[in-house]
Design an enzyme around this catalytic site. Structure first.
Site, PDB file in Angstrom:
ATOM      1  N   ASP A 142       0.708  -1.193   0.002  1.00 28.67           N
ATOM      2  CA  ASP A 142       0.009   0.058  -0.133  1.00 28.67           C
ATOM      3  C   ASP A 142       0.927   1.381  -0.048  1.00 28.67           C
ATOM      4  O   ASP A 142       1.630   1.840   0.837  1.00 28.67           O
ATOM      5  CB  ASP A 142      -0.925  -0.091   1.044  1.00 28.67           C
ATOM      6  CG  ASP A 142      -1.996   1.239   1.060  1.00 28.67           C
ATOM      7  OD1 ASP A 142      -1.815   1.891   0.515  1.00 28.67           O
ATOM      8  OD2 ASP A 142      -2.888   1.009   1.887  1.00 28.67           O
TER       9      ASP A 142
ATOM     10  N   HIS B 229      -3.615   0.468  -2.720  1.00 29.00           N
ATOM     11  CA  HIS B 229      -4.745   1.140  -1.885  1.00 29.00           C
ATOM     12  C   HIS B 229      -5.940   1.176  -2.270  1.00 29.00           C
ATOM     13  O   HIS B 229      -6.100   1.810  -3.272  1.00 29.00           O
ATOM     14  CB  HIS B 229      -4.175   2.588  -1.663  1.00 29.00           C
ATOM     15  CG  HIS B 229      -4.918   3.509  -0.369  1.00 29.00           C
ATOM     16  ND1 HIS B 229      -4.590   3.168   1.004  1.00 29.00           N
ATOM     17  CD2 HIS B 229      -5.853   4.195  -0.470  1.00 29.00           C
ATOM     18  CE1 HIS B 229      -5.276   3.792   1.846  1.00 29.00           C
ATOM     19  NE2 HIS B 229      -5.968   4.462   0.802  1.00 29.00           N
TER      20      HIS B 229
END
Length: 513
Positions: free
Chosen positions: A387, A418
């Site tokens: 992420d 993300h």
């Protein structure tokens, strides 16, 4: 015009270099991250049978743990569920097939890049087939928040009149977007999927977010659940017999976790999920994500605030606000300044120390995990190791929380960016599983909806078992009848609770230790 072409060429070049580096230079990175998190290849394979076992010692997925061969032992798993052993964890392992059906994208494709997945999900437009009907809610201090109810286009005119019928038993799915107010394609697709599974999706918009008028000069602090609490009470008033589930996206998880921690067992929520949450928010605001994403977030926030520049100038130093180059700078100007003319710092000396003290005090009130021990419902967090918004998983994921608290479950994937979680098939849909789905359904959306269904079924089954045991213990003799009568007449009468919250959450005392 030439400047825009140059910027476009630079953006394309950065995307190509980023994808190439991800493909050629980081093939061993997921394994290193797993080892850094204390999950080796062999340990991850055995996690199901050793780490999440019920108190009775029954492995929840022993078949999968036994069927891998020597070649499979050396393969890095694409997803792992990290949690404290409990009866609910066993039930989730047994009934949530989606948890193990994630296949991360690999090869020469943009879906394998965490950066491109993130940018695509946040910026690429999406024409949702859902139709939104907005309710404005006036708060106690005369502020305004809005609730966008998603309805299908086919029955929009009818459902517009009936969307808040008190006779409806359809479960409500409360969706909390990111803290910047951006409605992403991830939120729109979640509303679409929820509608197809019989939910009533509703998006919570904070003050001034998503075209919600700013009726007061007060903005909502990052982790202040006051406005959300009033919105939940309104939804319970309009839909008193419907179960309430909650989902948060990205930094919106800070608001959801704050609400669940402050309200405890009185949150009215049956179960909750966080997609790509940011847990250590103070550190995240101070350090920020990588430069391009940090710059984009700061710029977007300034654009949204510029609409209210005049009215904010009454209480905020707008020159300092729009000259800030970091998320911490924006947050400090908005919420951490001492009283003074136009929000300027009133103290002549010691400005930095005063600001630093106000910053620390601000996060004492707004840190999402400040009351985490009070959370009384199951919460699923879906995260990816790569992420780019959250950052390094070794320092940003509180693994000790998931290993010690029976209410928190972490579904950790090797790749996914993300709020991306694109799968190998390229259509963001992998495997049929037991929960079903349609091509184009995000794996993370199927996982959280399956989590809600399994959690609800588990609670209902345990309550039926309790009631049966209670009937067997009290219905067989006259002594039982006398005891039952005495217990009712001698105990203090508790206030009625329309949603029977105490019955719903009896499992936490009996089945998670």
């Amino acid at each position: 015009m030439m400047e825009w072409l140059v910027a476009l060429c630079i953006g394309i070049l950065v995307a190509v270099i980023w994808s190439a580096s991800k493909y050629f230079g980081t093939q061993g990175e997921p394994d290193a991250l797993l080892q850094g998190l204390g999950i080796s290849r062999r340990q991850t394979k055995e996690m199901v049978s050793e780490r999440c076992v019920s108190d009775r010692g029954i492995p929840v997925d022993g078949a999968n743990a036994q069927t891998s061969d020597r070649a499979g032992e050396n393969k890095v798993p694409d997803v792992a569920l990290i949690c404290k052993p409990s009866a609910l964890a066993n039930y989730l392992f047994k009934h949530c097939r989606t948890f193990s059906n994630f296949t991360a994208c690999t090869g020469w494709t943009w879906r394998a890049s965490a950066f491109l997945q993130t940018v695509y999900g946040a910026c690429w437009p999406y024409e949702s087939p859902a139709y939104f009907v907005r309710d404005y809610l006036q708060l106690n201090d005369d502020g305004l928040v809005s609730l966008d109810w998603a309805v299908s286009m086919a029955g929009a005119s009818y459902q517009k009149r009936r969307r808040t019928s008190s006779n409806s038993t359809s479960p409500i799915l409360l969706i909390i977007p990111n803290s910047f107010g951006k409605i992403t394609r991830n939120v729109l697709k979640l509303c679409e999927v929820a509608l197809s599974h019989g939910y009533l999706p509703v998006v919570f918009n904070r003050r001034s977010h998503n075209a919600t008028p700013l009726s007061t000069v007060k903005l909502q602090q990052f982790g202040d659940p006051g406005d959300l609490r009033e919105a939940v009470r309104y939804m319970r008033y309009r839909q008193p017999v419907s179960r309430l589930y909650a989902v948060s996206e990205s930094t919106g998880s800070g608001l959801l976790l704050s609400y669940l921690g402050e309200c405890g067992s009185s949150s009215y929520v049956t179960a909750a999920a966080c997609l790509s949450p940011v847990f250590r928010c103070q550190s995240w605001f101070e350090k920020g994500p990588i430069w391009p994403l940090h710059w984009a977030l700061v710029t977007y926030q300034k654009i949204c605030l510029n609409r209210y520049r005049t009215v904010l100038g009454e209480t905020v130093h707008t020159d300092a606000l729009f000259s800030s180059c970091s998320m911490r700078g924006l947050e400090e100007v908005l919420f951490c300044q001492q009283p003074g003319p136009k929000g300027a710092l009133a103290l002549a000396g010691g400005t930095s120390s005063s600001s630093g003290g106000a910053w620390e005090a601000y996060w004492e009130r707004n840190e999402p995990l400040r009351d985490v021990d009070e959370v009384a419902i199951p919460v699923l967090s879906v995260c990816a190791q790569d992420d780019p918004i959250r950052g390094d998983p070794q320092s940003t994921l509180p693994l000790e929380l998931f290993e010690s608290n029976p209410h928190f479950f972490l579904l950790l994937t090797t790749r996914g960016g993300h709020c991306g979680f694109n799968t190998q098939e390229g259509s963001a849909f992998s495997g049929a599983g037991t929960f079903g789905g349609t091509p184009g359904t995000s794996w993370s959306h199927r996982a959280l909806l399956e989590f809600f269904r399994a959690t609800t079924d588990f609670i209902a089954a345990e309550e039926r078992a309790k009631q049966a045991a209670r009937r067997r213990g009290l219905g067989g003799s006259s002594q039982g009848k006398v005891f039952r009568h005495r217990s009712v007449s001698s105990c203090r009468r508790m206030p009625a609770c329309s949603h029977n919250i105490h019955t719903i959450y009896n499992w936490q005392r009996s089945y998670t230790r």
